[in-house]
Design an enzyme around this catalytic site. Sequence first.
Site, short mmCIF file in Angstrom:
data_model
loop_
_atom_site.label_atom_id
_atom_site.label_comp_id
_atom_site.label_asym_id
_atom_site.label_seq_id
_atom_site.Cartn_x
_atom_site.Cartn_y
_atom_site.Cartn_z
CE LYS A 1 -3.87 -0.76 0.04
NZ LYS A 1 -4.67 -1.22 -1.15
CB CYS B 1 32.12 -1.38 32.45
SG CYS B 1 32.28 0.24 33.21
CG HIS C 1 32.14 0.57 27.97
ND1 HIS C 1 30.97 -0.12 28.14
CD2 HIS C 1 32.32 1.30 29.08
CE1 HIS C 1 30.46 0.19 29.32
NE2 HIS C 1 31.25 1.05 29.92
CD GLU D 1 31.09 -2.16 25.10
OE1 GLU D 1 32.22 -2.58 25.41
OE2 GLU D 1 30.29 -1.69 25.93
N1 GLN Z 1 28.22 1.23 37.55
C1 GLN Z 1 29.62 1.07 37.36
C2 GLN Z 1 30.36 2.40 37.50
O1 GLN Z 1 29.77 3.45 37.41
C3 GLN Z 1 29.91 0.44 36.02
C4 GLN Z 1 29.51 1.28 34.85
C5 GLN Z 1 29.43 0.51 33.55
O2 GLN Z 1 29.33 -0.71 33.55
N2 GLN Z 1 29.40 1.22 32.45
O3 GLN Z 1 31.53 2.39 37.71
#
Ligand code: GLN
Length: 546
Positions: free
Chosen positions: A189, A382, A508, A510
Site C-alpha cells: 500500500k 566495566c 568498553h 565494544e
Molecule cells: N556502575 C559502574 C560504574 O559506574 C559500572 C559502569 C558501567 O558498567 N558502564 O563504575
Amino acid sequence: MSAKYVFVTGGVVSSLGKGIISSSLAKLLQSRGLRVTIQKFDPYLNVDPGTLNPYEHGECFVTEDGAETDLDLGHYERFLNIYTSRANNVTTGKIYRTVIDKERQGAYLGKTVQIIPHITDEIKRRMLLLGKSGQYDVVVTEIGGTVGDIESLPFIEAMRQLQWELPDEDCLVIHLTLVPYLSAAKELKSKPTQHSVKLLQQDGVQPDILICRTEHKLSQELRKKLALFCNVRPNAVIESIDADTIYRVPMMMREEKLDEIVLEKFGLTTAEPDLEAWKGFLDRLGAPKSHVTVALVGKYVELQDAYKSILEAFIHAGAANRCKVKVVPVHSEYLTEDNVEEKLAGMDGILIAPGFGERGLEGKIKAVRYARERKVPFFGICLGMQMAVVEYARNVLGLSDAMTTEVEANTANPVIDLMADQKTTTVKGGTMRLGAYKCQLEEDSLAYRIYGKPLISERHRHRYELNNDYVERLNTAGMRITGCNPETGLAEIVEIPTHPFFIGVQFHPEYKSTPENPQPIFVAFVKASMEYHDKHNHNTEAESAR
Ligand code: GLN
C-alpha cells in the site's frame, strides 16, 4: 568545494532504520573517495541520553571525546570506520540550553527570544558546523523522530530554511517511509507514504528521494505511482527490502543506485565505489566454518538495543574468526545459586555486561564464579569486570562482604569504590569518567598478547574503580592487574593467569569495534570460545565412546 548536505527524515512509523540508511548511503559515498560524516539531531529535551535508561533509549554510545550519544552514532562509526564526536549528536535539550544561556548573558538584549529565528538559527548553526570545518565533502544529517511529531518541527523548519539558504546543488532531502503489505489484499500500500510526504510538504519541504522500507519488492508500477503522488522522479523511488544483516544494506542501496542519484543532484563526479574490504567482511560473515554459543549476562537482555555495540562486536569478531557466534541472553536478575549451572550449561564463553545499580548484581557474581571455576572463557566489561573482582575477593580472598560501594556504601570491604574525583560530584549528567583514556599493558599478560602492543586506548563510562588498597592481596591470590592508566594508576584490566581465558576490563572495548577493524579482545574471546567448544565436544565424544 563547499560541503554538501543530505538530510534524512522518517515517516509513517518509527524504527524504520534511518540510522542504517544514513550509514549505508554515507558508506557508498565514502567508498567513492569522498570524506563523509553523519550527525544525528534528536528531538528530546534531555541534553544527552546519558541519564536515560535502556528501556527508554537502548544503548548509550560513547565517543572518543567522551560524549554520551544516541546508539545510531555507533552505526555511523561501524559503517564508516571513522570516529564521530560530540558535534555529531545534537538534541533539543542542547539547542535550548545554548539559546537560554545566551539569553542570560544578554546576547539578545531587548529582543523577544523565539523558536523562529533563535532556536532555528542555533539548529542551523549546528547543522552546518561539521560541514564548515573543512574536513568533510558530505555531511549526512539524520533527523530523529517521525514527520508530524510536534517535537521535531523546529528541526524540519531549520532544514526548510537551509534549503533556501544553501545553493540548490548543495542540499538534498531523503524521506524514509514504510510501504506496508496487506496480506488479506495481497497488496503493498502506497497511501501511508503519500500522506507522510504531504505532511512534509505542509512544513514546506519537498523530498528529493523516497526510500521505501518494504517486506516485498516494489513493482515498477508502484514506484511510478509513488513518484507521481509524491512529486519525485521515478528513479528516485528507492526500495529498501528487509535484509538478513544490516551490513548488506549498502550493497542493496548500491543496486538501487542511491549513490548515483545523490551524486547527480550534487553535480559531483567521483571514482567508482571501492567496496572490496566491505565485501570481504560480508563474505566471511556469510560463510562461517564453525559456531559457538556465548552467554551475555545482563539485566536488560530482553531489550534488543540495550547491548547493541556488544552484539555488533560479536558479529565482527565472529566474521574475523569465520565463526557463527550465537549470543544467548541470560537475565542476571533471575540467575541464582540453584539455576546457574542449568542456565550456563553448554556455553562456550561467558560475557558479563556493563551496568548500573543493584538489580541483577548477585546473578552476575554467580556467573563469574561459574566461569572461573569451570574454566569457561570469561570476558567482563566495566560492571562485569568490577563483579569479577568482587567475586574473587569474596570466594578466593575470603572477604565474604566484599562489594562495590555503588550498592553498599558502608561495606567493610569496598573492593570497588568511587573514584576520588567523583566523591565531590553531585551533578549526574555528563560527569562520569567518559571517553578515551590510555592504558599501559603488562608485557607478559593475556591483554598484551591480544593487542600486541604495550599502550592502548579505549573508551570509558564509569564512576567506580578497583580500590587500589586491594591490589596486592588480589595479586598474591592470583588475580593480576595487567593494565593501568599511565597517569592516574587506575586499574583497567584484571586477569587470572591460571585460567585459560579470563579477562575483565574497566573500559568498553565494544564501542570501537567495526567490520573492517574488529576489536581485538572480542576476536580473542571468540577464538577462546571456539577452542573451548572443540575441547568440550571432543571430551563429550570421547566420554560417550567409552
Ligand atoms: N556502575 C559502574 C560504574 O559506574 C559500572 C559502569 C558501567 O558498567 N558502564 O563504575
